[in-house]
Scaffold this motif. Structure first.
Motif, PDB file in Angstrom:
ATOM      1  N   ALA A 221      -2.750  25.135  40.078  1.00  0.00           N
ATOM      2  CA  ALA A 221      -3.571  24.862  38.894  1.00  0.00           C
ATOM      3  C   ALA A 221      -4.907  24.248  39.306  1.00  0.00           C
ATOM      4  CB  ALA A 221      -2.820  23.946  37.933  1.00  0.00           C
TER       5      ALA A 221
ATOM      6  N   ARG B 231      -8.587  26.366  39.193  1.00  0.00           N
ATOM      7  CA  ARG B 231      -9.691  25.869  38.373  1.00  0.00           C
ATOM      8  C   ARG B 231     -11.020  26.149  39.060  1.00  0.00           C
ATOM      9  NH1 ARG B 231     -11.014  19.546  36.630  1.00  0.00           N
ATOM     10  NH2 ARG B 231     -12.970  20.040  35.522  1.00  0.00           N
TER      11      ARG B 231
ATOM     12  N   ALA C  16     -13.154  27.409  35.685  1.00  0.00           N
ATOM     13  CA  ALA C  16     -12.678  26.906  34.396  1.00  0.00           C
ATOM     14  C   ALA C  16     -13.411  25.627  34.008  1.00  0.00           C
ATOM     15  CB  ALA C  16     -11.178  26.651  34.461  1.00  0.00           C
TER      16      ALA C  16
ATOM     17  N   ASP D 193     -12.135  23.100  32.422  1.00  0.00           N
ATOM     18  CA  ASP D 193     -11.264  21.947  32.655  1.00  0.00           C
ATOM     19  C   ASP D 193     -10.017  22.440  33.384  1.00  0.00           C
ATOM     20  OD1 ASP D 193     -10.178  19.447  32.643  1.00  0.00           O
ATOM     21  OD2 ASP D 193     -10.238  19.153  30.479  1.00  0.00           O
ATOM     22  N   SER D 194      -8.872  22.056  32.929  1.00  0.00           N
ATOM     23  CA  SER D 194      -7.636  22.410  33.625  1.00  0.00           C
ATOM     24  C   SER D 194      -7.249  23.869  33.385  1.00  0.00           C
ATOM     25  CB  SER D 194      -6.495  21.496  33.161  1.00  0.00           C
ATOM     26  OG  SER D 194      -6.263  21.663  31.780  1.00  0.00           O
ATOM     27  N   VAL D 195      -6.488  24.410  34.320  1.00  0.00           N
ATOM     28  CA  VAL D 195      -5.869  25.732  34.184  1.00  0.00           C
ATOM     29  C   VAL D 195      -4.380  25.515  33.966  1.00  0.00           C
ATOM     30  CG1 VAL D 195      -5.291  27.876  35.367  1.00  0.00           C
ATOM     31  CG2 VAL D 195      -7.583  26.895  35.615  1.00  0.00           C
ATOM     32  N   ASP D 196      -3.866  26.069  32.882  1.00  0.00           N
ATOM     33  CA  ASP D 196      -2.441  25.935  32.581  1.00  0.00           C
ATOM     34  C   ASP D 196      -1.703  27.185  33.047  1.00  0.00           C
ATOM     35  OD1 ASP D 196      -2.722  23.435  31.344  1.00  0.00           O
ATOM     36  OD2 ASP D 196      -3.230  24.375  29.422  1.00  0.00           O
TER      37      ASP D 196
ATOM     38  N   LEU E  22      -1.925  32.697  32.934  1.00  0.00           N
ATOM     39  CA  LEU E  22      -2.814  31.541  32.883  1.00  0.00           C
ATOM     40  C   LEU E  22      -3.483  31.407  31.521  1.00  0.00           C
ATOM     41  CD1 LEU E  22      -4.689  32.097  36.289  1.00  0.00           C
ATOM     42  CD2 LEU E  22      -2.538  30.865  35.903  1.00  0.00           C
ATOM     43  N   GLU E  23      -3.749  30.167  31.162  1.00  0.00           N
ATOM     44  CA  GLU E  23      -4.579  29.858  29.999  1.00  0.00           C
ATOM     45  C   GLU E  23      -5.587  28.797  30.415  1.00  0.00           C
ATOM     46  OE1 GLU E  23      -2.103  28.653  26.765  1.00  0.00           O
ATOM     47  OE2 GLU E  23      -1.297  30.676  26.413  1.00  0.00           O
ATOM     48  N   TYR E  24      -6.870  29.048  30.089  1.00  0.00           N
ATOM     49  CA  TYR E  24      -7.915  28.086  30.426  1.00  0.00           C
ATOM     50  C   TYR E  24      -9.153  28.403  29.597  1.00  0.00           C
ATOM     51  CZ  TYR E  24      -9.635  31.921  33.408  1.00  0.00           C
ATOM     52  OH  TYR E  24     -10.085  33.132  33.879  1.00  0.00           O
TER      53      TYR E  24
ATOM     54  N   LYS F 281     -13.440  28.807  29.677  1.00  0.00           N
ATOM     55  CA  LYS F 281     -14.617  28.999  30.524  1.00  0.00           C
ATOM     56  C   LYS F 281     -15.829  29.187  29.623  1.00  0.00           C
ATOM     57  CE  LYS F 281     -16.475  31.662  34.389  1.00  0.00           C
ATOM     58  NZ  LYS F 281     -16.205  32.730  35.383  1.00  0.00           N
TER      59      LYS F 281
ATOM     60  N   GLN G 277      -7.020  34.044  28.399  1.00  0.00           N
ATOM     61  CA  GLN G 277      -5.659  34.278  28.876  1.00  0.00           C
ATOM     62  C   GLN G 277      -5.719  35.430  29.874  1.00  0.00           C
ATOM     63  OE1 GLN G 277      -3.520  35.115  25.212  1.00  0.00           O
ATOM     64  NE2 GLN G 277      -2.801  33.006  25.091  1.00  0.00           N
TER      65      GLN G 277
END
Length: 319
Positions: free
Chosen positions: A11, A15, A20, A22-25, A45-47, A49, A55
């Motif tokens: 993660a 990033r 990204a 912020d964080s990458v989930d 992934l969800e983030y 940008k 997604q």
């Protein structure tokens, strides 16, 4: 390293790779393969940008202690070069050469849709894709990371020595006199270079993806090299493709698509080289298992039963 630890590392790494905000989930993981040359993880992934929610899927391909006698450097380089030529390969997003993050080098690539199970409907399109690979100018500077075989017999001898050295450097116990004799026969009977092309090295069913009846990606490039295109045709016919179509069917399709008649003696020689390849890379499993780097039972199965099968095919092809 467990799944939670791996996700935490990736993660943070992704990033930076993806830019990204912020964080990458990592919301899901599908582990595709483990125990062959690479471990493969598909990550959902969800983030965000530039303020937009994204997604996407990526694939993380992780080395395994040099299994099958290869690393990722040439694989990454060839995929980058071919992607720039609009050849059907995934885009490389990042390559990590150190073992600091996942305990082994790895690379990240874009996810490509498709399945790898064999369909006869895609066989001709795949042969055409392989022929296209062989038709790319292998002397271009973009491929200067690959060693050019020397004339007059270098295409064959380079591969014979590569797989013999893989065998000798990973063997557990004493070398087989059958392998020694077979290797010398291959040296003595090496054909002259006809033409030198890009060679995939592991072509056939299982190493390409298709979706809606069409090829979306050619995969698994760790054995890429410059050499004789018969290396690929022999591997396709006698190794990966042997369980799906008869040899004469493969040859008829290849001749129709390439417009060239297959030289049967040359094909038989390259079959034997590929059987030597199998003998050599099977021993990498034995060494990894014997050195307690990975206790997976499938490694021992490859090192024994699969190895002996490859050795028998090598001997049957030569003696």
């Amino acid at each position: 390293m467990n799944k939670e630890e791996r996700h935490a590392v990736l993660a943070t790494y992704l990033r930076g790779v993806l830019g990204a905000d912020d964080s990458v989930d990592i919301v899901a993981e599908n582990r595709l393969t483990m125990g062959q040359s690479r471990a493969m993880f598909v990550l959902d992934l969800e983030y965000a940008k530039d303020g937009a929610a994204i997604q996407r899927k990526v694939v993380v391909r992780v080395e395994q202690w040099g299994h099958l006698g290869s690393d990722s450097e040439n694989e990454v380089n060839i995929m980058r070069a071919l992607h720039a030529l609009d050849y059907p390969v995934a885009e490389i997003l990042a390559y990590e050469t150190s073992c600091d993050l996942l305990e082994q080098p790895f690379f990240v690539m874009d996810f490509m849709p498709g399945v790898s199970t064999f369909s006869e409907d895609t066989a001709d399109e795949y042969i055409a894709a392989l022929h296209r690979l062989h038709s790319i100018d292998a002397t271009s500077d973009v491929f200067d990371f690959l060693e050019m075989p020397e004339a007059p017999h270098g295409a064959a001898l380079q591969q014979v020595e590569r797989w013999y050295e893989t065998y000798r450097s990973h063997i557990v116990g004493e070398p087989s006199p059958l392998v020694e004799e077979a290797t010398q026969w291959l040296r003595n009977n090496a054909p002259e270079n006809d033409r030198v092309t890009l060679v995939h090295g592991d072509p056939g069913p299982g190493n390409y993806l298709y979706h809606d009846g069409h090829i979306t990606a050619v995969v698994d490039w760790e054995f890429i090299h410059l050499g004789d295109p018969y290396d690929d045709w022999a591997y396709l016919i006698a190794m990966r493709g042997v369980a799906y179509l008869q040899e004469d069917d493969w040859i008829a399709r290849i001749e129709k698509i390439t417009g060239s008649e297959i030289d049967r003696p040359r094909l038989e020689y390259w079959k034997a080289v590929n059987f030597l390849m199998g003998v050599g890379i099977d021993q990498t499993s034995h060494r990894i298992y014997a050195d307690h780097k990975n206790p997976a039972p499938n490694l021992l199965a490859i090192a024994t039963g699969v190895h002996l099968s490859a050795l028998r095919r090598l001997c049957d092809a030569i003696f």
